[in-house]
Every structure is written in structure tokens, then in C-alpha cells.
Scaffold this motif. Structure first.
Motif, PDB file in Angstrom:
ATOM      1  N   ARG A   1      66.309  38.068  91.368  1.00 65.86           N
ATOM      2  CA  ARG A   1      65.123  37.219  91.237  1.00 65.86           C
ATOM      3  C   ARG A   1      64.198  37.754  90.152  1.00 65.86           C
ATOM      4  O   ARG A   1      63.696  36.997  89.314  1.00 65.86           O
ATOM      5  CB  ARG A   1      64.385  37.148  92.557  1.00 65.86           C
ATOM      6  CG  ARG A   1      63.165  36.264  92.517  1.00 65.86           C
ATOM      7  CD  ARG A   1      62.552  36.144  93.910  1.00 65.86           C
ATOM      8  NE  ARG A   1      61.438  35.248  93.890  1.00 65.86           N
ATOM      9  CZ  ARG A   1      60.162  35.643  93.776  1.00 65.86           C
ATOM     10  NH1 ARG A   1      59.887  36.920  93.673  1.00 65.86           N
ATOM     11  NH2 ARG A   1      59.192  34.766  93.769  1.00 65.86           N
ATOM     12  N   TYR A   2      63.930  39.053  90.153  1.00 67.93           N
ATOM     13  CA  TYR A   2      63.031  39.627  89.153  1.00 67.93           C
ATOM     14  C   TYR A   2      63.622  39.572  87.750  1.00 67.93           C
ATOM     15  O   TYR A   2      62.915  39.303  86.777  1.00 67.93           O
ATOM     16  CB  TYR A   2      62.666  41.052  89.524  1.00 67.93           C
ATOM     17  CG  TYR A   2      61.718  41.117  90.698  1.00 67.93           C
ATOM     18  CD1 TYR A   2      60.576  40.330  90.746  1.00 67.93           C
ATOM     19  CD2 TYR A   2      61.968  41.957  91.767  1.00 67.93           C
ATOM     20  CE1 TYR A   2      59.711  40.371  91.819  1.00 67.93           C
ATOM     21  CE2 TYR A   2      61.109  42.014  92.856  1.00 67.93           C
ATOM     22  CZ  TYR A   2      59.977  41.221  92.866  1.00 67.93           C
ATOM     23  OH  TYR A   2      59.136  41.263  93.927  1.00 67.93           O
ATOM     24  N   VAL A   3      64.907  39.821  87.636  1.00 71.52           N
ATOM     25  CA  VAL A   3      65.551  39.734  86.321  1.00 71.52           C
ATOM     26  C   VAL A   3      65.529  38.286  85.822  1.00 71.52           C
ATOM     27  O   VAL A   3      65.258  38.029  84.644  1.00 71.52           O
ATOM     28  CB  VAL A   3      66.988  40.294  86.368  1.00 71.52           C
ATOM     29  CG1 VAL A   3      67.758  39.959  85.119  1.00 71.52           C
ATOM     30  CG2 VAL A   3      66.950  41.795  86.583  1.00 71.52           C
ATOM     31  N   GLY A   4      65.803  37.356  86.721  1.00 68.46           N
ATOM     32  CA  GLY A   4      65.741  35.945  86.341  1.00 68.46           C
ATOM     33  C   GLY A   4      64.347  35.528  85.910  1.00 68.46           C
ATOM     34  O   GLY A   4      64.175  34.767  84.950  1.00 68.46           O
ATOM     35  N   GLY A   5      63.333  36.045  86.582  1.00 65.48           N
ATOM     36  CA  GLY A   5      61.957  35.748  86.188  1.00 65.48           C
ATOM     37  C   GLY A   5      61.620  36.313  84.825  1.00 65.48           C
ATOM     38  O   GLY A   5      60.953  35.661  84.012  1.00 65.48           O
ATOM     39  N   ALA A   6      62.081  37.533  84.562  1.00 68.43           N
ATOM     40  CA  ALA A   6      61.817  38.142  83.258  1.00 68.43           C
ATOM     41  C   ALA A   6      62.525  37.386  82.143  1.00 68.43           C
ATOM     42  O   ALA A   6      61.931  37.112  81.088  1.00 68.43           O
ATOM     43  CB  ALA A   6      62.260  39.606  83.279  1.00 68.43           C
ATOM     44  N   VAL A   7      63.781  37.049  82.371  1.00 66.91           N
ATOM     45  CA  VAL A   7      64.538  36.300  81.356  1.00 66.91           C
ATOM     46  C   VAL A   7      63.919  34.921  81.150  1.00 66.91           C
ATOM     47  O   VAL A   7      63.770  34.452  80.016  1.00 66.91           O
ATOM     48  CB  VAL A   7      66.026  36.186  81.769  1.00 66.91           C
ATOM     49  CG1 VAL A   7      66.773  35.210  80.879  1.00 66.91           C
ATOM     50  CG2 VAL A   7      66.681  37.552  81.725  1.00 66.91           C
ATOM     51  N   GLY A   8      63.520  34.276  82.235  1.00 68.36           N
ATOM     52  CA  GLY A   8      62.887  32.963  82.122  1.00 68.36           C
ATOM     53  C   GLY A   8      61.571  33.009  81.382  1.00 68.36           C
ATOM     54  O   GLY A   8      61.238  32.103  80.606  1.00 68.36           O
ATOM     55  N   THR A   9      60.804  34.066  81.595  1.00 70.94           N
ATOM     56  CA  THR A   9      59.524  34.207  80.899  1.00 70.94           C
ATOM     57  C   THR A   9      59.735  34.392  79.401  1.00 70.94           C
ATOM     58  O   THR A   9      59.074  33.747  78.583  1.00 70.94           O
ATOM     59  CB  THR A   9      58.751  35.406  81.468  1.00 70.94           C
ATOM     60  OG1 THR A   9      58.510  35.173  82.855  1.00 70.94           O
ATOM     61  CG2 THR A   9      57.429  35.586  80.765  1.00 70.94           C
ATOM     62  N   VAL A  10      60.658  35.258  79.029  1.00 73.71           N
ATOM     63  CA  VAL A  10      60.919  35.491  77.609  1.00 73.71           C
ATOM     64  C   VAL A  10      61.491  34.235  76.954  1.00 73.71           C
ATOM     65  O   VAL A  10      61.050  33.813  75.878  1.00 73.71           O
ATOM     66  CB  VAL A  10      61.874  36.691  77.427  1.00 73.71           C
ATOM     67  CG1 VAL A  10      62.339  36.813  75.987  1.00 73.71           C
ATOM     68  CG2 VAL A  10      61.193  37.968  77.890  1.00 73.71           C
ATOM     69  N   LEU A  11      62.471  33.626  77.612  1.00 77.87           N
ATOM     70  CA  LEU A  11      63.084  32.423  77.060  1.00 77.87           C
ATOM     71  C   LEU A  11      62.082  31.275  76.984  1.00 77.87           C
ATOM     72  O   LEU A  11      61.999  30.562  75.978  1.00 77.87           O
ATOM     73  CB  LEU A  11      64.300  32.024  77.899  1.00 77.87           C
ATOM     74  CG  LEU A  11      65.126  30.859  77.411  1.00 77.87           C
ATOM     75  CD1 LEU A  11      65.742  31.186  76.058  1.00 77.87           C
ATOM     76  CD2 LEU A  11      66.214  30.534  78.414  1.00 77.87           C
ATOM     77  N   GLY A  12      61.308  31.098  78.059  1.00 78.49           N
ATOM     78  CA  GLY A  12      60.307  30.034  78.070  1.00 78.49           C
ATOM     79  C   GLY A  12      59.232  30.236  77.024  1.00 78.49           C
ATOM     80  O   GLY A  12      58.758  29.279  76.402  1.00 78.49           O
ATOM     81  N   GLY A  13      58.835  31.483  76.815  1.00 80.23           N
ATOM     82  CA  GLY A  13      57.838  31.764  75.778  1.00 80.23           C
ATOM     83  C   GLY A  13      58.352  31.439  74.388  1.00 80.23           C
ATOM     84  O   GLY A  13      57.637  30.860  73.564  1.00 80.23           O
ATOM     85  N   ASN A  14      59.591  31.803  74.137  1.00 77.38           N
ATOM     86  CA  ASN A  14      60.175  31.487  72.823  1.00 77.38           C
ATOM     87  C   ASN A  14      60.330  29.986  72.627  1.00 77.38           C
ATOM     88  O   ASN A  14      60.072  29.459  71.543  1.00 77.38           O
ATOM     89  CB  ASN A  14      61.524  32.175  72.658  1.00 77.38           C
ATOM     90  CG  ASN A  14      61.373  33.671  72.472  1.00 77.38           C
ATOM     91  OD1 ASN A  14      60.348  34.138  72.013  1.00 77.38           O
ATOM     92  ND2 ASN A  14      62.398  34.411  72.831  1.00 77.38           N
ATOM     93  N   LEU A  15      60.773  29.296  73.671  1.00 79.14           N
ATOM     94  CA  LEU A  15      60.926  27.837  73.562  1.00 79.14           C
ATOM     95  C   LEU A  15      59.578  27.137  73.432  1.00 79.14           C
ATOM     96  O   LEU A  15      59.445  26.156  72.701  1.00 79.14           O
ATOM     97  CB  LEU A  15      61.693  27.301  74.771  1.00 79.14           C
ATOM     98  CG  LEU A  15      63.167  27.696  74.852  1.00 79.14           C
ATOM     99  CD1 LEU A  15      63.769  27.203  76.163  1.00 79.14           C
ATOM    100  CD2 LEU A  15      63.937  27.163  73.679  1.00 79.14           C
ATOM    101  N   ALA A  16      58.551  27.639  74.136  1.00 79.71           N
ATOM    102  CA  ALA A  16      57.218  27.041  74.037  1.00 79.71           C
ATOM    103  C   ALA A  16      56.621  27.266  72.649  1.00 79.71           C
ATOM    104  O   ALA A  16      55.822  26.455  72.181  1.00 79.71           O
ATOM    105  CB  ALA A  16      56.300  27.620  75.100  1.00 79.71           C
TER     106      ALA A  16
ATOM    107  N   MET B   1      69.590  43.353  96.473  1.00 84.86           N
ATOM    108  CA  MET B   1      70.284  42.750  95.348  1.00 84.86           C
ATOM    109  C   MET B   1      69.642  41.414  94.985  1.00 84.86           C
ATOM    110  O   MET B   1      69.484  41.109  93.810  1.00 84.86           O
ATOM    111  CB  MET B   1      71.767  42.581  95.706  1.00 84.86           C
ATOM    112  CG  MET B   1      72.590  42.011  94.609  1.00 84.86           C
ATOM    113  SD  MET B   1      72.668  43.167  93.252  1.00 84.86           S
ATOM    114  CE  MET B   1      73.717  42.332  92.155  1.00 84.86           C
ATOM    115  N   ALA B   2      69.288  40.624  96.016  1.00 83.92           N
ATOM    116  CA  ALA B   2      68.702  39.313  95.748  1.00 83.92           C
ATOM    117  C   ALA B   2      67.352  39.451  95.042  1.00 83.92           C
ATOM    118  O   ALA B   2      67.043  38.665  94.134  1.00 83.92           O
ATOM    119  CB  ALA B   2      68.555  38.538  97.045  1.00 83.92           C
ATOM    120  N   LEU B   3      66.561  40.439  95.435  1.00 83.43           N
ATOM    121  CA  LEU B   3      65.270  40.633  94.763  1.00 83.43           C
ATOM    122  C   LEU B   3      65.456  41.073  93.316  1.00 83.43           C
ATOM    123  O   LEU B   3      64.706  40.645  92.428  1.00 83.43           O
ATOM    124  CB  LEU B   3      64.438  41.672  95.517  1.00 83.43           C
ATOM    125  CG  LEU B   3      63.803  41.184  96.809  1.00 83.43           C
ATOM    126  CD1 LEU B   3      63.109  42.337  97.512  1.00 83.43           C
ATOM    127  CD2 LEU B   3      62.827  40.066  96.535  1.00 83.43           C
TER     128      LEU B   3
END
Length: 79
Positions: A6-21, A1-3
Motif C-alpha cells: 500500500r505504501y509503495v503504491g501510494g509513493a509510486v502513484g504520487t510521483v506518477l500523478g505529479g509528473n502527469l499533472a 506485506m499488505a501495508l
């Protein structure tokens, strides 16, 4: 569950960070994300863990029942 989280958080962070950048400067987005991650880790460290909830379980359960009953307008509010 923790992994999975972690992977979902990384994917969401990548998409969100890309849009914000794309909207603001890349360095600004990275610096603010570092600040958010420091606050998140501090929150994990300072939030009481399972030992707190195990010790005070009955009080927490009573409080949750009282809050949920009172917010729903049910007659069991005075538990």
C-alpha cells in the motif's frame, strides 16, 4: 506485506500523478486516476480467489507446467 504494498503504491502513484499533472491538467489526471482505481477494484472483486485455485489446483498446475514446458521447448510438454 499488505501495508508495504500500500505504501509503495501510494509513493509510486504520487510521483506518477505529479509528473502527469505537470504535463496535463490536474483535474484531468485526478478524474482518470479515479477511473483506473474503479477498474482495479472491480478486477479485485471479480477475479477468482483462493477457493477457486484450491478446488482446481491440479488442473491449474498441469496447465502451468504444460505452458512453461512448451514455451521453453522442453520435452515434458505432454504432461
Amino acid at each position: 506485506m499488505a501495508l508495504f504494498v500500500r505504501y509503495v503504491g501510494g509513493a509510486v502513484g504520487t510521483v506518477l500523478g505529479g509528473n502527469l499533472a505537470g504535463r496535463w491538467d490536474r483535474v484531468t489526471v485526478v478524474r482518470r486516476s479515479y477511473l483506473v482505481s474503479v477498474v482495479a477494484v472491480a478486477g479485485i472483486v471479480y477475479v477468482p480467489g483462493p477457493a477457486f485455485y484450491t478446488r482446481y489446483r491440479s488442473a491449474v498446475v498441469k496447465l502451468l507446467r504444460k505452458c512453461s514446458a512448451s514455451s521453453a521447448g522442453l520435452p515434458g510438454a505432454a504432461v
